[in-house]
Design a protein around this motif. Structure first.
Motif, mmCIF file in Angstrom:
data_model
loop_
_atom_site.group_PDB
_atom_site.id
_atom_site.type_symbol
_atom_site.label_atom_id
_atom_site.label_comp_id
_atom_site.label_asym_id
_atom_site.label_seq_id
_atom_site.Cartn_x
_atom_site.Cartn_y
_atom_site.Cartn_z
ATOM 1 N N LYS A 66 0.847 -1.195 0.000
ATOM 2 C CA LYS A 66 0.000 0.000 0.000
ATOM 3 C C LYS A 66 0.883 1.246 0.000
ATOM 4 C CE LYS A 66 -4.012 -2.063 2.102
ATOM 5 N NZ LYS A 66 -5.057 -1.952 3.077
ATOM 6 N N ALA A 67 0.385 2.282 -0.673
ATOM 7 C CA ALA A 67 1.131 3.533 -0.743
ATOM 8 C C ALA A 67 0.176 4.703 -0.585
ATOM 9 C CB ALA A 67 1.871 3.636 -2.069
ATOM 10 N N GLN A 68 0.703 5.792 -0.070
ATOM 11 C CA GLN A 68 -0.121 6.976 0.147
ATOM 12 C C GLN A 68 -0.237 7.813 -1.132
ATOM 13 O OE1 GLN A 68 1.124 9.059 3.591
ATOM 14 N NE2 GLN A 68 -0.313 10.710 3.349
ATOM 15 N N SER A 69 0.867 7.966 -1.822
ATOM 16 C CA SER A 69 0.889 8.772 -3.043
ATOM 17 C C SER A 69 0.930 7.846 -4.252
ATOM 18 C CB SER A 69 2.111 9.675 -3.023
ATOM 19 O OG SER A 69 2.189 10.396 -4.211
ATOM 20 N N THR A 70 -0.044 7.983 -5.140
ATOM 21 C CA THR A 70 -0.110 7.111 -6.319
ATOM 22 C C THR A 70 -0.383 7.930 -7.566
ATOM 23 O OG1 THR A 70 -2.469 6.747 -6.017
ATOM 24 C CG2 THR A 70 -0.988 5.162 -4.983
ATOM 25 N N ILE A 194 -4.459 6.404 6.307
ATOM 26 C CA ILE A 194 -3.536 7.544 6.329
ATOM 27 C C ILE A 194 -3.624 8.274 7.662
ATOM 28 C CG2 ILE A 194 -3.051 9.790 5.275
ATOM 29 C CD1 ILE A 194 -4.010 8.574 2.613
ATOM 30 N N ALA A 195 -4.839 8.376 8.224
ATOM 31 C CA ALA A 195 -5.031 9.092 9.483
ATOM 32 C C ALA A 195 -4.382 8.388 10.671
ATOM 33 C CB ALA A 195 -6.518 9.279 9.742
ATOM 34 N N LYS A 196 -4.188 7.067 10.594
ATOM 35 C CA LYS A 196 -3.596 6.325 11.729
ATOM 36 C C LYS A 196 -2.171 6.700 11.972
ATOM 37 C CE LYS A 196 -6.471 2.228 11.479
ATOM 38 N NZ LYS A 196 -6.511 0.793 11.239
#
Length: 196
Positions: A66-70, A194-196
């Protein structure tokens, strides 16, 4: 006096006994409204199901990181690395154990098939008349949006638990075969993650 059997008597028995005349009933069905409705429905479906993104088939055994920026993936050759085997566009080219244990950086079977595929892809890209016309028009206008090396792109989708050395061997082989840009397929993190 006539003799009748007991039972129901119809009030208008004369009317019921009379033979029917030649009356015809004609129903006119208006198709214009229905055709309009289907046209609107077809346009709605075409607009909503227009797929712009490149869809990548991921086998069940591969769990993508998993990635935040895609970014959106573009059409390209897809190399899948699972714990069982290495796939090039759904075709098995080598087993994972074989690639992991080999000392040489170049994976010969992947190299050969990818090089042939890239040559074929380049010929198809350059051979299309539409591309030639588009390129001529863009050259005349002085603007170029399309990447002339789009046929060289590679997408690698690797299981998140694969060791980096194996991924590096595959990247080396891909580069040696003549590929250009290498992208990695990932799953975008949700807002909660993302918030975690």
């Amino acid at each position: 006096m006539p003799i009748r059997r007991p039972g129901e008597r119809y009030r208008y028995h004369r009317i019921l006994n009379r033979k029917k005349g030649k009356r015809s009933l004609t129903a006119i069905l208006s198709l214009t409204a229905m055709v309009d409705m289907f046209t609107v429905l077809a346009i709605f479906l075409l607009q909503n199901y227009n797929v712009k993104d490149f869809i990548v088939y991921t086998p069940k055994e591969v769990i993508l990181p998993k990635a935040q920026s895609t970014k959106e993936l573009k059409p390209a050759f897809v190399i899948t690395i699972s714990k069982k085997e290495i796939l090039l566009d759904k075709t098995a080219v080598a087993s994972f154990a074989e690639v992991q244990s080999q000392q040489d950086w170049l994976i010969k079977s992947l190299y050969d098939q990818l090089q042939q595929g890239l040559i074929r892809s380049k010929q198809e890209f350059l051979g299309k008349l539409q591309n030639k016309i588009k390129t001529a028009v863009e050259d005349a206008r002085g603007e170029k949006d399309e990447d002339p090396f789009a046929w060289k792109k590679i997408t690698i989708q690797s299981d998140k638990d694969i060791d980096f050395l194996t991924v590096k061997k595959i990247m080396y082989t891909v580069t040696e075969a003549g590929a250009g840009e290498i992208n990695f397929a990932v799953i975008k993190k949700t807002d909660k993650e993302i918030a975690k």
